[in-house]
Scaffold this active site. Sequence first.
Site, PDB file in Angstrom:
ATOM      1  N   ARG A  60       1.648  -1.796  13.949  1.00 42.54           N
ATOM      2  CA  ARG A  60       1.770  -2.497  12.663  1.00 42.54           C
ATOM      3  C   ARG A  60       0.479  -3.221  12.316  1.00 42.54           C
ATOM      4  O   ARG A  60       0.046  -3.253  11.165  1.00 42.54           O
ATOM      5  CB  ARG A  60       2.953  -3.488  12.681  1.00 42.54           C
ATOM      6  CG  ARG A  60       2.992  -4.363  11.425  1.00 42.54           C
ATOM      7  CD  ARG A  60       4.315  -5.061  11.166  1.00 42.54           C
ATOM      8  NE  ARG A  60       4.904  -5.646  12.354  1.00 42.54           N
ATOM      9  CZ  ARG A  60       4.474  -6.747  12.967  1.00 42.54           C
ATOM     10  NH1 ARG A  60       3.418  -7.397  12.510  1.00 42.54           N
ATOM     11  NH2 ARG A  60       5.078  -7.198  14.046  1.00 42.54           N
ATOM     12  N   TYR A 112       2.799   0.863 -15.146  1.00 43.49           N
ATOM     13  CA  TYR A 112       3.766   1.732 -14.466  1.00 43.49           C
ATOM     14  C   TYR A 112       5.134   1.019 -14.347  1.00 43.49           C
ATOM     15  O   TYR A 112       5.190  -0.174 -14.034  1.00 43.49           O
ATOM     16  CB  TYR A 112       3.226   2.080 -13.068  1.00 43.49           C
ATOM     17  CG  TYR A 112       4.179   2.883 -12.235  1.00 43.49           C
ATOM     18  CD1 TYR A 112       4.411   4.224 -12.511  1.00 43.49           C
ATOM     19  CD2 TYR A 112       4.874   2.304 -11.171  1.00 43.49           C
ATOM     20  CE1 TYR A 112       5.307   4.967 -11.757  1.00 43.49           C
ATOM     21  CE2 TYR A 112       5.770   3.039 -10.411  1.00 43.49           C
ATOM     22  CZ  TYR A 112       5.978   4.364 -10.717  1.00 43.49           C
ATOM     23  OH  TYR A 112       6.862   5.094  -9.968  1.00 43.49           O
ATOM     24  N   ASP A 184      -4.776  -0.501 -11.198  1.00 42.27           N
ATOM     25  CA  ASP A 184      -4.076   0.667 -10.663  1.00 42.27           C
ATOM     26  C   ASP A 184      -4.867   1.903 -11.083  1.00 42.27           C
ATOM     27  O   ASP A 184      -4.913   2.259 -12.254  1.00 42.27           O
ATOM     28  CB  ASP A 184      -2.648   0.689 -11.230  1.00 42.27           C
ATOM     29  CG  ASP A 184      -1.794   1.815 -10.664  1.00 42.27           C
ATOM     30  OD1 ASP A 184      -2.363   2.846 -10.265  1.00 42.27           O
ATOM     31  OD2 ASP A 184      -0.557   1.671 -10.646  1.00 42.27           O
ATOM     32  N   LYS A 209       0.351  10.625  -5.534  1.00 39.79           N
ATOM     33  CA  LYS A 209      -0.033  11.477  -6.658  1.00 39.79           C
ATOM     34  C   LYS A 209      -1.284  12.297  -6.307  1.00 39.79           C
ATOM     35  O   LYS A 209      -1.230  13.070  -5.373  1.00 39.79           O
ATOM     36  CB  LYS A 209      -0.216  10.619  -7.916  1.00 39.79           C
ATOM     37  CG  LYS A 209       0.891   9.562  -8.112  1.00 39.79           C
ATOM     38  CD  LYS A 209       2.262  10.153  -8.383  1.00 39.79           C
ATOM     39  CE  LYS A 209       3.403   9.151  -8.268  1.00 39.79           C
ATOM     40  NZ  LYS A 209       3.288   7.951  -9.092  1.00 39.79           N
TER      41      LYS A 209
HETATM   42  C1  LIG Z   1       3.782   6.623  -8.982  1.00 40.88           C
HETATM   43  C2  LIG Z   1       2.983   5.469  -9.434  1.00 40.88           C
HETATM   44  C3  LIG Z   1       3.082   4.217  -8.788  1.00 40.88           C
HETATM   45  C4  LIG Z   1       4.069   3.960  -7.655  1.00 40.88           C
HETATM   46  O1  LIG Z   1       3.760   4.707  -6.522  1.00 40.88           O
HETATM   47  P1  LIG Z   1       4.865   5.144  -5.426  1.00 40.88           P
HETATM   48  O2  LIG Z   1       4.047   5.880  -4.424  1.00 40.88           O
HETATM   49  O3  LIG Z   1       5.855   6.002  -6.143  1.00 40.88           O
HETATM   50  O4  LIG Z   1       5.471   3.904  -4.902  1.00 40.88           O
HETATM   51  C5  LIG Z   1       2.255   3.199  -9.227  1.00 40.88           C
HETATM   52  N1  LIG Z   1       1.402   3.372 -10.247  1.00 40.88           N
HETATM   53  C6  LIG Z   1       1.283   4.550 -10.899  1.00 40.88           C
HETATM   54  C7  LIG Z   1       0.309   4.669 -12.019  1.00 40.88           C
HETATM   55  C8  LIG Z   1       2.059   5.634 -10.519  1.00 40.88           C
HETATM   56  O5  LIG Z   1       1.957   6.790 -11.167  1.00 40.88           O
END
Ligand SMILES: *Cc1c(COP(=O)(O)O)cnc(C)c1O
Length: 393
Positions: A60, A112, A184, A209
């Site tokens: 961890r 998001y 982000d 993604k």
């Molecule tokens: C999918 C997504 C998230 C969240 O990510 P997870 O891996 O699903 O928790 C955050 N920001 C954006 C822009 C996303 O497309």
Amino acid sequence: MAANEPNGKNEQTERQFATKLIHFGSEIDPRTGASSVPIYQASTFHQFSLDEQQEYDYTRSGNPTRQALEDYIALLEGGDRGFAFASGMAAISAAFMMLSAGDHVICTEDVYGGTYRLLSTIMTRMNVETTFVDMTDLEQVKAALKPNTKVVFMETPSNPTLKITNIAEITAWAKQQGLLTMLDNTFMTPYHQRPIELGVDLVLHSATKFLGGHSDVTAGLAVTANESLGQQMKQVQNGMGTILGVYDSWLLMRGMKTLQARMEAHEQSARRLAEWLSAHPNVEKVYYPGLTGHPGREIHEKQSKGYGAVVSFDIGSGERAKQVLHQVQIPLVAVSLGAVESILSYPAMMSHAAMPREVRLERGITDGLVRYSVGLENIEDIIADLDQALRGV
Ligand SMILES: *Cc1c(COP(=O)(O)O)cnc(C)c1O
């Protein structure tokens, strides 16, 4: 061997991005010469001597496989330190856990959905309040400032209408006010956009993604721009324990090596698709930062190297959208994006279903809006498939 120095930072920051993707410092195992980072599938580490502190004691708190990934993303973003989490939302939650009760956040209004939910429910319960503003307008951001504001949170291009925030402008103002900036960067990836170079303090990713790229791993990454922020983030990551597992860390690195090759191919197809859609009689509106006339395009071109692979378009009504979703044969019809396979999603009923209809419509998320994440299939096949689906509407 320079390639095996911890972080490999000195040698490697000078190299081009494509080279860094392959030669990121841990690509050769120093013990055996193995051509991939070993998977240290262990929860704890034997302490050979109680007098000397070893680098690793408990997974961890630190694991060599996860560490290789964390150094990798820090190198790609040009930051000081990287962190790997169990999901994108775990990374974003960790960022907000650096705040204290009574603090205030200014956040982009088309953030998001998961981030919106986190801020508007859980963080509110922790007495951290948020003002959501249209971040394409600096005046709105300025007007949201309060004595207890601590963070400005950006996401650009935004989802699903690909609105552009001026990163350098917002960041310069935030710095004057002594605020922390977070961004982000999921849609662009560090191949296209490196926010730390524009002054951002903390970059976040859903690595689920484009970074992972294969719809087979859920992960989140964070990169801090300086040492003190890195220490705070480390405390949260270790304290909350929301780390990425060892095997997923390895799988993510495997995906990331092809990031540039994938992004180039994705984008070439996305541009072609956006242009084809713009000329289609059954399509009312197309959102893609690479299209002439897309709002904020000039700003986007100053802060990014490309336009990405997400194209949203409006086919007029919910009925027609549903018909297209039923008719298409190539893409997955699903939430998520950024994978080798094309993914078609329907914001009104998927990602933005929880948003009140009036708010949704105000943001351009109409019942006829669909979002296409262009995969690596042949683009003429993608177009032919969409053409037959759109012909029926
Ligand atoms: C999918 C997504 C998230 C969240 O990510 P997870 O891996 O699903 O928790 C955050 N920001 C954006 C822009 C996303 O497309």
